[in-house]
Design a protein around this motif. Structure first.
Motif, PDB file in Angstrom:
ATOM      1  N   ILE A   1       0.823  -1.213   0.000  1.00 30.19           N
ATOM      2  CA  ILE A   1       0.000   0.000   0.000  1.00 30.19           C
ATOM      3  C   ILE A   1       0.858   1.265   0.000  1.00 30.19           C
ATOM      4  CG2 ILE A   1      -1.664   1.331   1.353  1.00 30.19           C
ATOM      5  CD1 ILE A   1      -2.788  -1.323   2.365  1.00 30.19           C
ATOM      6  N   ILE A   2       1.993   1.222   0.720  1.00 26.29           N
ATOM      7  CA  ILE A   2       2.841   2.409   0.851  1.00 26.29           C
ATOM      8  C   ILE A   2       3.334   2.894  -0.509  1.00 26.29           C
ATOM      9  CG2 ILE A   2       5.082   3.219   1.698  1.00 26.29           C
ATOM     10  CD1 ILE A   2       4.709   1.564   4.159  1.00 26.29           C
ATOM     11  N   LYS A   3       3.183   4.167  -0.744  1.00 29.31           N
ATOM     12  CA  LYS A   3       3.681   4.781  -1.969  1.00 29.31           C
ATOM     13  C   LYS A   3       4.896   5.639  -1.615  1.00 29.31           C
ATOM     14  CE  LYS A   3       0.210   3.134  -4.345  1.00 29.31           C
ATOM     15  NZ  LYS A   3       0.424   2.016  -5.305  1.00 29.31           N
ATOM     16  N   THR A   4       6.068   5.209  -2.051  1.00 29.14           N
ATOM     17  CA  THR A   4       7.285   5.968  -1.770  1.00 29.14           C
ATOM     18  C   THR A   4       8.294   5.737  -2.883  1.00 29.14           C
ATOM     19  OG1 THR A   4       8.960   6.442  -0.075  1.00 29.14           O
ATOM     20  CG2 THR A   4       8.426   4.126  -0.466  1.00 29.14           C
ATOM     21  N   ASN A   5       9.259   6.608  -2.949  1.00 34.21           N
ATOM     22  CA  ASN A   5      10.322   6.485  -3.943  1.00 34.21           C
ATOM     23  C   ASN A   5      11.450   5.651  -3.344  1.00 34.21           C
ATOM     24  OD1 ASN A   5      12.318   6.739  -5.845  1.00 34.21           O
ATOM     25  ND2 ASN A   5      12.153   8.967  -6.040  1.00 34.21           N
ATOM     26  N   TRP A   6      11.416   4.345  -3.621  1.00 37.19           N
ATOM     27  CA  TRP A   6      12.425   3.452  -3.035  1.00 37.19           C
ATOM     28  C   TRP A   6      13.805   3.678  -3.625  1.00 37.19           C
ATOM     29  CZ3 TRP A   6      11.195   1.560   1.380  1.00 37.19           C
ATOM     30  CH2 TRP A   6       9.866   1.238   1.669  1.00 37.19           C
ATOM     31  N   ARG A   7      13.874   4.302  -4.798  1.00 39.59           N
ATOM     32  CA  ARG A   7      15.187   4.638  -5.354  1.00 39.59           C
ATOM     33  C   ARG A   7      15.908   5.667  -4.480  1.00 39.59           C
ATOM     34  NH1 ARG A   7      17.549   3.553  -9.998  1.00 39.59           N
ATOM     35  NH2 ARG A   7      16.520   2.209 -11.529  1.00 39.59           N
ATOM     36  N   MET A   8      15.139   6.556  -3.882  1.00 42.17           N
ATOM     37  CA  MET A   8      15.722   7.598  -3.036  1.00 42.17           C
ATOM     38  C   MET A   8      15.885   7.136  -1.587  1.00 42.17           C
ATOM     39  SD  MET A   8      16.354  10.193  -4.969  1.00 42.17           S
ATOM     40  CE  MET A   8      16.574  11.481  -3.738  1.00 42.17           C
TER      41      MET A   8
END
Length: 423
Positions: free
Chosen positions: A284-291
């Motif tokens: 569910i979590i929406k985040t920029n995992w690249r950053m």
């Protein structure tokens, strides 16, 4: 009923049945109990459990290739049949050597699970992958939770002893094996039986299969982002399997009184539910995992490390239970994120190969840990508390590795940013 739903339901039922193993949360207590075995705690941890690790590693690659070559279903049947062998031997054998044979077949059981996880992708269209993955994962978690709760209730209310739990598991393995015979056969597979080469000679099939594997391997692991997440997958999975395998000996060492009640089944059930929630939250979590990937992986590894180190020192088993649940919950959360991130940057058909390789690397690391710190006559053969201190330090090492990776990525970004500003 639609065909893909019928297949998904059939495989999910098998997944639920194979996870009904109420004897597992208490298998260590069963093996060291003088009423049924004449094994010491040292023999179980240093001479029995390592056999399972070594056999799992040796068989994983072979079974992975055979799974695709045999088109999945025979290996699923082997999975159930090996479970029957395991629990029949546990019930009706006594010697150390016979229990070591049990561990060999447990390695077969674990390695053959690759067929279960990959079968569904060969039987349904890609548009249904997300649904069927959800169904099969839910079935496994439901089976584990049910198994843990059942085991705890039966033991806590003195309805059965540790040996009797094996009869329930043995029965479930028989039912699962019979059910596996009813699964639909697979006509095609990714490498050895692709749709466009079904009528070609076996030599050409083999040649094309290995060429495709090499292509998928090269394409996937030449991507540094995939390589980074795969490294964490391998290291963290190694640590999780090792901690899970030897957790019961640690709890026994902490309690140090066989007359006191233990709650291994309840703890495993709680961890299963928490793992399910963690996987759900990760989706569910929406985040920029690249950053934020390196920072999150580092923090999770640090928290896991301190949970395990504290477990190795505490005198209160309930605190160790809590630490184990926290440790496992963090693992399930981040492994879901890891699998998702890897899947985004590789070809669809190479997902099973990449995760299979990652698991194989994890088992190599686990084998090294087992040989150095657990196996009698090979390494240090540490006591449970000392083992867990080492496992905690291992997770600190993972954190250090990803701090270094994070710094390298940050410096590269800064360098690229400065170049863009100058231009």
């Amino acid at each position: 009923m639609k065909e893909w739903i019928r297949i998904s339901l059939a495989l999910s039922i098998f997944g639920f049945l194979k996870e009904i193993r109420p004897s597992e949360p208490f298998v260590y207590e069963f093996l060291i109990d003088h009423r049924w075995r004449n094994l010491t705690e040292e023999e179980v941890t240093q001479q029995v459990y390592p056999v399972g690790t070594y056999s799992y590693l040796a068989l994983l690659v072979i079974i992975f290739l055979i799974t695709d070559l045999c088109r999945y279903k025979p290996l699923i049947i082997l999975l159930g049949a090996s479970g029957i062998v395991i629990w029949s031997l546990l019930l009706w054998t006594k010697t150390l050597f016979e229990v070591q044979i049990v561990e060999f077949f447990y390695g077969v059981f674990c390695a053959a699970e690759v067929a279960y996880y990959s079968y569904i992708y060969a039987k349904v269209d890609k548009e249904y992958y997300q649904q069927v993955t959800s169904h099969t994962r839910a079935a496994i978690l439901a089976g584990r939770a049910f198994s843990g709760i059942l085991a705890q209730l039966l033991i806590s209310f003195s309805l059965t002893n540790y040996r009797d739990l094996n009869y329930i598991t043995f029965t479930a393995m028989i039912v699962a094996t019979v059910w596996s015979l009813l699964l639909p056969s697979v006509e095609k597979s990714i490498y050895f039986h692709p749709e466009d080469l079904r009528t070609e000679p076996i030599v050409k099939k083999l040649s094309n299969a290995f060429k495709l594997m090499i292509s998928h391997f090269t394409t996937s692991f030449s991507n540094t982002y995939v390589l980074k997440w795969s490294l964490w997958y391998a290291l963290s999975t190694c640590g999780f399997i090792q901690v899970q395998t030897y957790m019961q000996p640690l709890w026994t060492a902490i309690v140090n009184d066989h007359s006191k009640p233990i709650y291994n089944g309840a703890v495993e059930a709680v961890l299963t539910v928490l793992g399910f929630l963690g996987a759900l939250i990760a989706g569910i979590i929406k985040t920029n995992w690249r950053m934020k990937g390196e920072l999150t992986l580092t923090m999770c590894s640090i928290l896991q490390a301190f949970a395990i180190i504290y477990s190795s020192r505490t005198e209160k088993v309930f605190l160790s239970y809590v630490c184990y649940v926290i440790f496992g919950g963090l693992y399930h959360f981040m492994i879901t994120v890891t699998c998702s991130e890897v899947a985004k940057y590789i070809e669809d058909d190479s997902y099973g190969l990449v995760l299979g390789i990652n698991t194989f690397v994890a088992l190599i690391f686990q084998t090294i840990l087992t040989a150095i710190f657990v196996t009698d006559g090979v390494g240090f053969a540490l006591k449970p508390r000392d083992q867990y201190f080492v496992y905690g330090c291992f997770h600190l090492l993972i954190a250090v590795i990803f701090i270094c990776i994070g710094l390298i990525v940050w410096m590269k970004r800064e360098k690229d940013y400065r170049k863009s500003v100058v231009l």
